[in-house]
Design an enzyme around this catalytic site. Structure first.
Site, PDB file in Angstrom:
ATOM      1  N   GLY A 153       0.822  -1.200   0.000  1.00  0.00           N
ATOM      2  CA  GLY A 153       0.000   0.000   0.000  1.00  0.00           C
ATOM      3  C   GLY A 153       0.857   1.252   0.000  1.00  0.00           C
ATOM      4  O   GLY A 153       2.055   1.212   0.300  1.00  0.00           O
ATOM      5  N   CYS A 154       0.239   2.372  -0.355  1.00  0.00           N
ATOM      6  CA  CYS A 154       0.989   3.621  -0.472  1.00  0.00           C
ATOM      7  C   CYS A 154       1.540   4.067   0.871  1.00  0.00           C
ATOM      8  O   CYS A 154       2.735   4.345   1.002  1.00  0.00           O
ATOM      9  CB  CYS A 154       0.115   4.709  -1.090  1.00  0.00           C
ATOM     10  SG  CYS A 154      -1.472   4.942  -0.271  1.00  0.00           S
ATOM     11  N   TYR A 155       0.677   4.125   1.893  1.00  0.00           N
ATOM     12  CA  TYR A 155       1.168   4.518   3.219  1.00  0.00           C
ATOM     13  C   TYR A 155       2.210   3.526   3.744  1.00  0.00           C
ATOM     14  O   TYR A 155       3.256   3.940   4.255  1.00  0.00           O
ATOM     15  CB  TYR A 155       0.017   4.583   4.213  1.00  0.00           C
ATOM     16  CG  TYR A 155      -0.949   5.729   4.057  1.00  0.00           C
ATOM     17  CD1 TYR A 155      -0.525   7.057   4.172  1.00  0.00           C
ATOM     18  CD2 TYR A 155      -2.309   5.505   3.851  1.00  0.00           C
ATOM     19  CE1 TYR A 155      -1.431   8.107   4.083  1.00  0.00           C
ATOM     20  CE2 TYR A 155      -3.221   6.550   3.771  1.00  0.00           C
ATOM     21  CZ  TYR A 155      -2.779   7.853   3.884  1.00  0.00           C
ATOM     22  OH  TYR A 155      -3.670   8.884   3.802  1.00  0.00           O
ATOM     23  N   GLU A 306       6.897  10.412  -0.644  1.00  0.00           N
ATOM     24  CA  GLU A 306       6.850   9.665  -1.909  1.00  0.00           C
ATOM     25  C   GLU A 306       5.652  10.171  -2.689  1.00  0.00           C
ATOM     26  O   GLU A 306       4.765  10.828  -2.141  1.00  0.00           O
ATOM     27  CB  GLU A 306       6.676   8.158  -1.633  1.00  0.00           C
ATOM     28  CG  GLU A 306       5.326   7.859  -0.984  1.00  0.00           C
ATOM     29  CD  GLU A 306       5.027   6.384  -0.744  1.00  0.00           C
ATOM     30  OE1 GLU A 306       5.924   5.552  -0.805  1.00  0.00           O
ATOM     31  OE2 GLU A 306       3.837   6.090  -0.483  1.00  0.00           O
TER      32      GLU A 306
END
Lengths: 334, 334, 334, 334
Positions: A153-155, A306
């Site tokens: 996942g992004c986080y 990011e």
């Protein structure tokens, strides 16, 4: 040239994947697919994402017969909803494709996790066992053999890249949970009509306090409890995480710096800051995760940034594919 | 104290009306209503618009029996869709209410206009005849007697306030149509889930070129053709219009300035700029329309700015009410 | 490999040039220079522009001895102030470098123009005579021989790309000047401390009405008068221009479309819209100029969008260099 | 009517003070002053802050003779730099004015604090002793007698309003410091030309990690250590603070809720959330501090939001003045 299929190509992550694969010297786009029900079926991807106009003007095809799409592809990227990926991944694997899944469907090897946090019963525990968690900097060996890659996942990508060197080196005190304050751009919610995403409603605000699915994903892979508080920010793209930790007594700034440099010295997509900390703009549109930190007494504050759609999704997926197939790790990414 | 009903109170304009009426010394809110089908019925307005929390914590009631609401009100503000206003206005008028309609349903006294530009057959030509067009600075006499006030559209308010002094003084050449380039904040599209309003999709862009309904509204009331090009801007509130005109030969900058000062010298909600032109931030959150201009040879460029939800909607509606009932023109507005 | 020097590398355009040249297969960065007085001298370009970290970590050298820098370079990009470019260009030309000047110093072959609009006396009329105006799509033949290329201004690039096909085909009526409404991101003002650029002061607003230098630049090169009204927008990058024109009687939409397709059919960096018009986000971060249009009766509205730092500056400069040296026109750009 | 002087009226806080005092029924503006060297001297405040045009069109006078300004004023607001306030406050106090200082010069009764964190030697320890710290909800008794009010910093206001009820009720474990992650709009940096404030440079980023002056201000007044990490956000106004704490074993959500309701039940400018947490937009342009919270096991996360220029500066200063002079606490504020 690897024949590549992107499923879910109408979304923001799908568009970024199309951009990367289009310019990749060893991969080309065989087809772009969307769900059979999608009103976007039949349109060009560049109608939905005009930045691709003149470069990727391919149609979005309805995913009617999975087997036909699978037969034509070596590699499949699934930029689809969790339940969709859950169902599609085994079909493409059976057909011999290498699958990179950008959803949460195969990220944690624990069926109970899916029951609790995703609200469905996972039907493929053997695939959970087999899936490689694609935190690329830490999984290059396993990725070389992978058939199914669960892109993080992004986080969790930013959080783990910051925390893992410290935890693996036992530099943090176990008594105090790291506090992760994360702020994401609105694109993290996907391309869809929703009041909560509408321009006039978006405003800096925490959400999912104590209940976001990415907290257990982070904890499961790090092997430690964390407090994770995501926020919606008033910007389209990017994630910035400020992580407050307590060091074990006697741990020095030098030890922290050394843990980072050992972990990432030869990792081209993690950029370490010797002084200062990253700002969001340093990474938007780029495939990096930037990390800086500061120490005072036993307190450590790390800042990781990011692009949520790139290192937090499409770029990391392509990075995993590069590692999987022996291409240069940053091919087509920078 | 005038008993006041706001219909359509869930929207952005409804919330602004609630704020103004709440603090008005001679009006109070009798009820806030939404359509009977609305999923917002039963919620507090401050749940939807938390800036009102602690000031206006009233429930949004479903508009089931119009007659009951009408019986309890002296004044009604309709912040509703065109078709809804078209149907509701006569019901409230029959019950003796004074009606301020913020939709387009009664703005142009021409049933053909509604057929062409709004796609419905107008059923109440007598009310069209009777309605007062609430461009407040120009209609103070008629407003004193009005039963039904059609509050102008957001774009037409700024455009007409800029152009009308010149046209009424015959300063513009008829051979060249004024070119109105207008940029509006996203709130102009209303409070709703729509992909086009979503944060990541919004981007500066013209829309409705040659086809926007506000072009004929402007032309009808000014009595002159114009080219009107609206744009969506990447901000929540406000409208800025840059209007390029050709003066008749020999018309001087002084004549232009004089036309403006004669029109607006004693109008508190139009602010004229002796030097420079307005920026959007000068008016956001405020009830003014700001106007500046520059002349070179026979070319005139005017810049008009307003908050689309205020002078372009709620503030002008309350200004009309103030004029209608003999209150101070800016009561509760500044 | 062409040895390439970038002067003025601390600015936003300089950073974009560094990015393009760094990844160009036939050019490499010999040096990055800033003015000898600059407080940025000695820093890394990636300290000022952290998006370049890990890719271009070169120092910004003070431009003390022009001859030394010139001796080491085949190609020079001047991303410097007008007066600085005016003085530097002849020095680098004398040393045999090919010079691409991104300032206004050599754009108009008329010394009076510089006196009137730039406030200095031009000392090099012979170079004005010799300079090629780098509107790349229209100058490919001349660019092949150029020694000094004057890269067009950001606003003039989009305006001319939209207007030139119509004017060259005599489709516009001469009686009515085209009205160019242009909105630029704040980066157009350069990287510097100024109250007018500060975050809280920036707000959508026209500026330089009737007086902006780009109006005569556009008029001189198109050979026609225009009304040009620039606006500052509340975004960092990009330009959107809405251009309202009057066609000659009888000119059809098809003729307009044909003029565009003839001009740009084989031009990869101009993207024509068959339906709709561009939004700003379609071009931000990309080297294109996007153009769409609509016709009603004799009225023509064109919309042109570009990234002011790319097609409006750095990308067009590199495009000119690609044409000059026989590389592919889009090399390193897409 | 209290005769009121605002010093530092050119800044963002000064403009908000002018707006509030202008509409205050018991106070009027005697003069607006700026430093004698300011290039803004002689301009109208509405030239700098056009939102005030038509309401406050007063000149900014150079502060040449303090005694003359003091003689004409009952009340003085100092919206000036720390060192300037340090010097001016005693002069206005000697002249019998009541002084509300919005700088940091009199906030902490400890001369060593100024040496360490502000870099100057405090000359007026007796005034430090006498100054009332204007955290209005907690100081109403002392404010009634105050001659010199030190209005709290923007970050400390939200942080203390959230933390003080818990600390005063001993609900937090002393072993773990509260972690305050705060994000502020750019207006917090003041109205000035600086590269760091420029539109294109602003990007979400922490700053002053472990070193910001507001950390010791918060700690001194709360009597507890905290970790305070401020961030610059990409918006003009507002502060959102997410505060992560550890409760003592056995402390329940009900106890937390009770601590808040006891503290703020009758405080009109603190709005407590029974469900959910505030978003930034809930408070921008308003004088409130909004507070929400969530509890899980022994972890407590609080979210506090305010407008940094209002409850974090001008509105709290006027609130203090209202309490000082016996006006209604929210007079002119809502």
């Amino acid at each position: 040239m690897l024949k590549t299929l992107i499923v879910g190509a109408s979304g923001y992550t799908g568009a970024e994947l199309a951009n990367y694969i289009h310019r990749h010297p060893c991969m080309n786009i065989t087809a772009l697919a969307v769900s059979a029900q999608s009103t976007d079926a039949g349109k060009l991807i560049s109608d939905l994402h005009p930045q691709l106009k003149g470069r990727v003007d391919l149609p979005l095809q309805p995913l009617l017969e999975v087997s036909e799409f699978a037969a034509a592809a070596d590699v499949v990227f699934l930029a689809t909803a969790h339940e969709v990926s859950h169902d599609l991944a085994p079909l493409f694997l059976q057909a011999g494709c290498v699958v990179f899944d950008l959803s949460g469907a195969y990220r944690v090897n624990d069926t109970a996790f899916y029951h609790t946090y995703y609200g469905f019963t996972h039907q493929h525990p053997a695939l959970l066992e087999q899936a490689v968690y694609g935190l690329a900097e830490w999984q290059s060996a396993k990725l070389k053999e992978a058939k199914l890659v669960a892109v993080p996942g992004c986080y969790p990508t930013a959080a783990q890249l910051a925390l893992k060197p410290l935890i693996d080196n036992s530099l943090l005190t176990p008594e105090q949970w790291p506090v992760i304050n994360a702020i994401s751009g609105v694109s993290g919610a996907g391309r869809k009509a929703a009041l909560s995403n509408s321009f006039c409603e978006v405003s800096l605000q925490p959400y999912g306090i104590f209940t976001h699915r990415h907290q257990p994903e982070i904890s499961a892979h790090l092997g430690t409890e964390v407090i994770f508080t995501p926020h919606l920010g008033n910007f389209a793209r990017g994630i910035l995480e400020t992580i407050t930790c307590r060091l074990k007594p006697g741990v020095s700034q030098t030890q922290v710096a050394q843990a980072f440099s050992e972990a990432y010295a030869d990792k081209p997509l993690v950029r370490l800051y010797e002084k200062g900390v990253p700002a969001l703009k340093n990474v938007v549109g780029l495939p990096y995760c930037d990390i800086g930190f500061a120490v005072q007494d036993e307190h450590l504050i790390m800042v990781a940034a990011e692009d949520n759609l790139l290192k937090g999704a499409a770029a990391q997926a392509v990075q995993c594919a590069n590692l999987r197939f022996g291409f240069h790790e940053t091919e087509s990414l920078i």
